[in-house]
Design an enzyme around this catalytic site. Structure first.
Site, PDB file in Angstrom:
ATOM      1  N   SER A 213      -0.704   1.634   1.893  1.00 13.69           N
ATOM      2  CA  SER A 213      -1.882   0.470   1.990  1.00 13.69           C
ATOM      3  C   SER A 213      -3.189   1.131   2.254  1.00 13.69           C
ATOM      4  O   SER A 213      -3.710   2.114   1.770  1.00 13.69           O
ATOM      5  CB  SER A 213      -1.310  -0.712   2.667  1.00 13.69           C
ATOM      6  N   ASP A 317       1.941  -7.106  -6.419  1.00 16.76           N
ATOM      7  CA  ASP A 317       1.770  -6.998  -5.087  1.00 16.76           C
ATOM      8  C   ASP A 317       0.610  -8.196  -4.902  1.00 16.76           C
ATOM      9  O   ASP A 317      -0.362  -8.171  -5.643  1.00 16.76           O
ATOM     10  CB  ASP A 317       0.827  -5.656  -4.984  1.00 16.76           C
ATOM     11  N   HIS A 348       4.108  -5.925  -1.508  1.00 14.13           N
ATOM     12  CA  HIS A 348       3.295  -4.926  -0.883  1.00 14.13           C
ATOM     13  C   HIS A 348       4.105  -4.235   0.295  1.00 14.13           C
ATOM     14  O   HIS A 348       4.376  -4.733   1.055  1.00 14.13           O
ATOM     15  CB  HIS A 348       1.742  -5.839  -0.396  1.00 14.13           C
TER      16      HIS A 348
END
Length: 407
Positions: A213, A317, A348
């Protein structure tokens, strides 16, 4: 007259059960329809969509990494919902989480801050026999004690990798800040300090760069900022990052409504963007949050990364807008070192696998990162010694068919 009314009431009364049964059936059908739509149950499973140039390395990787070419199958009842995958990842991280044992290191920074990271030694020899260290940058506000990091570290250790995990500045609850600064969207200082320490402490080790991320933005920006940062780096894997905060449609708000920083405005902030505008950009001397996002996003640096690069995102996501996926796809089309894998499901940082309801302890992404890294390590091992260097270029790794390893 009374007889007729009694007859009508009797007829209506006999129709009531059938009417109620019809309403209940319609209600059940509506609920089932909503469940099917919300859980995306009709969405088919499929292998990841792979974008890459046709090079000796890409052909070798697709042959050596079956996880990238076979179906990713999430848990049947909820795994096709990106929102549920993301929510479950946030709440539990992973299931049956192991507790790897590591050593915590602290490094003073030039501005008085103290970087911290954890080192976890390999629990066996790597299949190549080489010393390889994964230098891992977690997601926003995360650290080595997060369940998804612990699961990935434990799995990597068992495959013969040493792991070094950055603890984002201000993220650990029991480690106090030593300066008025915490981690920011694109600051690479702490990550660079950790990598530098690993290179000095383990002079024979090769590095595998991994970012999750926000960590994906940091590691790619780090590699592209200075060519020397890619020395001794075998490859890089970035998972579920957004590549450009400025281009993210979710952040396109009216910046002019936000004034100079003060405690009241900070306490009243309702978004990360407002916190960044009130505080974070000023730590790095930017005149506006627009300038901050533009300069701190890895999209400005990623094209300068020449080591093998795997970019992984999920179509469902909820935190990465679909428009941002054009960035890694275009890069993979133009750069021979880059592979872009886009899954249909996964949310995610979820990527849970499982049959019907309960997910497996290891996720699809845990296995993919190690599988890809193993393949790169063996590719590098099979190259003639005279062709190896501390920083091999694209030409020697990707375009010379004479060096293509077999198998």
């Amino acid at each position: 007259m009374t007889t007729l009314e009694d007859t009508d009431m009797h007829t209506f009364g006999t129709e009531l059960p059938a009417m109620f049964d019809g309403v209940k059936l319609a209600a059940v059908a509506t609920v089932l329809y909503i469940i099917v739509r919300c859980l995306n149950l009709k969405s088919p499973t499929a292998p990841p969509e792979i974008t890459c140039q046709d090079t000796p390395l890409s052909r070798y990787l697709l042959k050596s990494c079956p996880m990238l070419t076979k179906e990713y199958i999430p848990p049947l009842l909820w795994g096709k919902s990106g929102h549920l995958q993301t929510a479950l990842y946030c709440k539990m991280g992973r299931v049956n989480t192991p507790t790897p044992c590591g050593v915590r290191k602290f490094l003073p920074m030039h501005d008085g801050a103290t970087a911290s990271f954890d080192i976890f030694e390999a629990r066996g020899e790597h299949s190549t026999g080489d010393d390889i260290t994964m230098v891992i940058c977690p997601g926003i506000g995360n650290h080595s004690e997060k369940n998804y990091i612990r699961t990935f570290v434990d799995y990597s250790q068992r495959q013969g990798y040493r792991c070094a995990v950055l603890n984002h500045l201000g993220a650990l609850p029991d480690v106090e800040l030593t300066s008025p600064r915490m981690f920011t969207y694109g600051c690479t200082w702490e990550y660079a300090a950790m990598v530098g320490y690993i290179k000095r402490a383990f002079p024979q080790t090769s590095l595998v760069v991994v970012g999750f991320s926000l960590g994906g933005n940091i590691v790619l920006k780090f590699l592209g900022e200075n060519r020397s940062n890619q020395d001794r780096v075998l490859c890089c894997v970035s998972v579920c990052q957004g590549y450009s905060a400025l281009r993210n449609n979710l952040l396109r708000l009216n910046f002019s409504n936000i004034g100079d920083a003060d405690l009241g405005r900070l306490c009243a902030a309702t978004s990360l963007m407002q916190i960044d505008d009130c505080i974070m950009r000023k730590f790095h001397g930017y005149s506006s949050v627009t300038e901050y996002y533009e300069n701190e996003s890895c999209v400005r640096h990623i094209h300068k990364v020449t080591v093998p690069l795997l970019l992984v995102n999920s179509s469902d996501d909820p935190l990465v807008h679909q428009s941002l996926l054009a960035i890694p796809r275009t890069l993979a089309e133009k750069m021979p070192n880059t592979t872009f894998a886009l899954t249909q499901h996964g949310g995610h940082l979820g990527f849970f696998e499982g049959a019907v309801l309960f997910p497996e302890p290891l996720t699809w992404i845990d296995k993919v990162i190690v599988e890809y890294t193993d393949a790169i390590c063996h590719w590098e091992k099979k190259r003639p010694a005279c062709q190896r260097s501390s920083h091999p270029g694209i030409d020697s790794r990707l375009q010379s068919t004479a060096l293509t390893p077999s198998g």
